[in-house]
Each structure stands twice: as structure tokens, then as C-alpha cells.
Design a protein around this motif. Structure first.
Motif, short mmCIF file in Angstrom:
data_model
loop_
_atom_site.label_atom_id
_atom_site.label_comp_id
_atom_site.label_asym_id
_atom_site.label_seq_id
_atom_site.Cartn_x
_atom_site.Cartn_y
_atom_site.Cartn_z
N ASP A 24 0.79 -1.08 -0.05
CA ASP A 24 0.14 -0.12 0.08
C ASP A 24 0.88 1.40 0.15
O ASP A 24 2.10 1.11 0.29
N ASP A 26 -0.32 5.40 0.49
CA ASP A 26 -0.39 6.29 1.72
C ASP A 26 -0.33 5.61 2.93
O ASP A 26 -1.14 4.46 3.14
N THR A 57 -2.47 1.21 -4.38
CA THR A 57 -2.98 2.14 -3.80
C THR A 57 -4.41 2.65 -4.10
O THR A 57 -4.79 2.29 -5.25
N ASN A 58 -5.34 2.84 -2.94
CA ASN A 58 -6.56 3.43 -3.16
C ASN A 58 -6.87 4.71 -3.57
O ASN A 58 -7.67 5.04 -3.84
N ASN A 59 -5.57 5.36 -3.65
CA ASN A 59 -5.71 6.91 -3.71
C ASN A 59 -5.87 7.14 -5.41
O ASN A 59 -5.09 6.76 -6.28
N ASN A 183 -12.91 4.11 -4.18
CA ASN A 183 -12.57 3.38 -2.91
C ASN A 183 -13.37 4.24 -1.72
O ASN A 183 -14.09 5.48 -2.11
N PRO A 189 -4.26 9.97 4.90
CA PRO A 189 -3.14 10.46 5.76
C PRO A 189 -2.14 11.10 4.95
O PRO A 189 -1.62 10.66 3.74
N GLY A 197 -11.10 11.41 3.83
CA GLY A 197 -10.81 10.55 2.81
C GLY A 197 -11.76 10.67 1.71
O GLY A 197 -13.00 11.25 1.70
N SER A 198 -11.54 9.64 0.49
CA SER A 198 -12.53 9.51 -0.44
C SER A 198 -13.77 9.13 -0.08
O SER A 198 -15.07 9.70 -0.45
N LYS A 218 -9.41 -1.41 -2.98
CA LYS A 218 -9.31 -2.40 -1.54
C LYS A 218 -10.32 -2.44 -0.75
O LYS A 218 -10.75 -0.84 -0.39
O1 LIG Z 1 -8.52 7.74 -1.01
C1 LIG Z 1 -8.14 8.12 -0.02
O2 LIG Z 1 -9.03 8.38 1.06
C2 LIG Z 1 -6.65 7.97 0.24
O3 LIG Z 1 -6.18 8.20 -0.95
C3 LIG Z 1 -6.22 6.85 1.05
O4 LIG Z 1 -5.16 7.18 1.69
C4 LIG Z 1 -6.00 5.45 0.21
O5 LIG Z 1 -4.73 5.53 0.04
P1 LIG Z 1 -3.59 4.07 0.17
O6 LIG Z 1 -3.49 3.97 1.56
O7 LIG Z 1 -4.45 2.96 -0.43
O8 LIG Z 1 -2.55 4.35 -0.94
#
Ligand SMILES: O=C(O)[C@H](O)[C@H](O)COP(=O)(O)O
Ligand SMILES: [Mg+2]
Length: 293
Positions: A24, A26, A57-59, A183, A189, A197-198, A218
Motif C-alpha cells: 500500500d 499512503d 494504492t486506493n488513492n 474507494n 493520511p 478521505g475519498s 481495496k
Molecule cells: O482515497 C483516500 O482516501 C486516500 O487516498 C487513502 O489514503 C488511500 O490511499 P492508500 O492508503 O490505499 O495508498
């Protein structure tokens, strides 16, 4: 009960046990633009040990190309094929599962990185970074003309979110558009702490509509399907490393791989104490593995 790893010997045993490492981003590699101390050296060490390294990543604010650029700037070896984001997974889901008619469009709440991934899958879209949607002017429903080709609303992390975007997305949802979220992470973070967050952004539409979106990222299956379409790995020798229990660790468990939680992101000791989603291992920081160098 999760095994809390602290010693060099325990770290070495962990690394030797796995060939493929799913990371992952973030909260694990960085928080915003602040790279976690020691992480770059650990990623280099894993490469030197011929381990497979994949980023998940979910970002959705960045495309794979954007992330490749971020890794290059950080001096981290990574190819585009090793990078998987919820923006890419959402585009793949729309093109391979929804299989929209060619004239269909997606109304996007999100950043250019998400729009770019839709482009790479040949999916027409409106909203997003369009200047007409990035305004603080009051929204006038009486003069709003819906694009009748819109059949999907896709909501992702949008650092320029505003009421006009919500109003337009809401009109398309009320007209029957499919409600997708890249997501539903509750928080984001960044350097210095947490931002909404999203998932928090998407909640506004879910509350207004009284329905939950289908979330692609995820812990969903689509992300793992995207990875498996490009990489073969033995689940028994694969470790998912994340900072969020209800996305990363659950994603690993759903995918049949081992899981390592790091404490540099969103999960606090108090949450870890009371969680029902129990990782196989816990370490304070991914950077702590640098003692093996
Ligand atoms: O979409 C979100 O809220 C953020 O990008 C979240 O932190 C996901 O990021 P990851 O930890 O999956 O990289
Ligand atoms: Mg994370």
C-alpha cells in the motif's frame, strides 16, 4: 492474535518467508509527500534480494504514470506495470465488467489522474477537472442541462470538491446512473495527520441518495484481479503490507495472502487492540526493516 515483530531476527525470518510484496502507499511508503524514514532503503534491499515488489494504492488522485513519476522523483525503482491504483481498477471495471455502450459517458468527481485512467480505457467522461464544474458559483438546477449520455457516476478523492460537482452527480444518480466509488477510505493520511478521505467525500452522495456506491478499490476483488492479470505469484509466499485494517489487511485476507500492518498511517494502537480484522504481523514502520541492510 497478530505477531508484533521487533527484532532483527524476526524481520529476517519475515523477509525470507515471502517472494512477493504488495505495498500500500499512503501511510506505508509516505504520508502526503513526506516519505517514511528508511522506506527507500528497504525497497532497494528487497529488489537486491530478487523479491517481487508491487504497489497497490486506493488513492485515485493519481494515474499509474503519475505514480511512476513520484517513484522516480523519490529514487525508488518501479515500473508502471508494478503500480496499481483504484483509478486504474475503476477504469478496468467499467470497461470490462460494466461494458458500457460506446456512446455512454461517466460523470467524474475526481482528479486528472482518474480522468487519465478512464482515457487509457477509452471511456468517455465529463465533470472532473472541467472548469465549468470547478466553480464556487451557486448551482442553478433550473438552468442545468443533463448530458443524457451519462450512465455512470464515479466518485474518487477530489481535492477540489465543491457543491456544483455534488449537485450534478446527484442529478445523474437520480436519473438512474450507476453509482461507483474508486474507494471508500474514511481518511487520507498526509504529512502531519489526517484529512477526510475519498469515502467521506462519497458519503455526501450516498446520504443524499440513500444508497451505497459499489466501491472498486481495496478490499474489493477487482484490484486483485488487475494484479493477477499482470503478475503471477504464489499466495502462500506473498505478503500484503498496509496501514489500514478495513482496506489493506482485509484485501490481503480476501486475496489469500499474508498480511503485515504498519503503524505509520491511519491505524492507532487503540484500534489495533479492538479490531476484528487481525493482521498476521504488525511492525511499527516498514522503515524498521532497514536494520537488515
Ligand atoms: O482515497 C483516500 O482516501 C486516500 O487516498 C487513502 O489514503 C488511500 O490511499 P492508500 O492508503 O490505499 O495508498
Ligand atoms: Mg494506506
Amino acid at each position: 492474535m497478530a505477531a508484533r515483530l521487533k527484532s532483527q531476527e524476526e524481520y529476517a525470518t519475515l523477509i525470507d518467508k515471502y517472494d512477493t510484496f504488495l505495498f500500500d502507499c499512503d501511510g506505508v511508503l509516505w504520508n502526503g509527500d513526506a516519505v517514511v524514514d528508511g522506506v527507500i532503503d528497504v525497497l532497494r534491499m528487497l529488489r537486491e534480494k530478487n523479491k517481487s515488489v508491487i504497489f497497490v494504492t486506493n488513492n485515485a488522485s493519481k494515474s499509474r504514470v503519475d505514480y511512476k513519476g513520484k517513484f522516480d522523483k523519490m529514487g525508488v525503482q518501479a515500473t508502471e506495470e508494478e503500480i496499481f491504483g483504484s483509478a486504474y481498477a475503476s477504469a478496468v471495471y467499467i470497461s470490462t465488467v460494466l461494458r458500457l455502450p460506446p456512446t455512454s459517458k461517466v460523470y467524474v468527481i475526481g482528479m486528472p489522474g482518474l480522468e487519465h485512467e478512464l482515457d487509457t480505457e477509452g471511456i468517455a467522461h465529463i465533470g472532473g477537472s472541467d472548469p465549468a464544474d470547478n466553480t464556487l458559483e451557486p448551482f442553478k438546477l433550473s438552468t442545468f442541462v443533463k448530458d443524457e449520455k451519462v450512465s455512470v457516476v464515479l466518485c474518487g478523492l477530489d481535492l477540489h470538491i465543491n457543491y456544483t460537482k455534488y449537485c450534478k452527480a446527484f442529478q445523474y444518480l437520480r436519473a438512474g446512473a450507476t453509482f461507483l466509488a474508486t474507494n471508500v477510505d474514511s481518511t487520507y493520511p498526509v504529512d502531519g495527520g489526517l484529512l477526510p478521505g475519498s469515502g467521506a467525500l462519497t458519503y455526501v452522495l450516498a446520504k443524499a441518495m440513500g444508497v451505497e456506491p459499489l466501491s472498486i478499490g481495496k478490499p474489493g476483488k477487482t484490484m486483485m484481479d488487475c494484479i493477477k492479470a499482470k503478475h503471477s505469484f504464489d499466495p502462500a509466499r506473498t505478503l500484503m503490507v498496509g496501514d489500514r485494517l478495513d482496506t489493506d489487511i482485509l484485501f490481503g485476507k480476501n486475496g489469500g495472502v499474508s498480511t503485515l500492518l504498519v503503524m505509520t498511517g491511519v491505524t492507532t494502537e487503540a484500534v489495533l487492540e479492538s479490531t476484528t480484522i487481525v493482521p498476521d504481523y504488525v511492525i511499527d514502520s516498514l522503515g524498521d526493516l532497514r536494520v537488515l541492510i
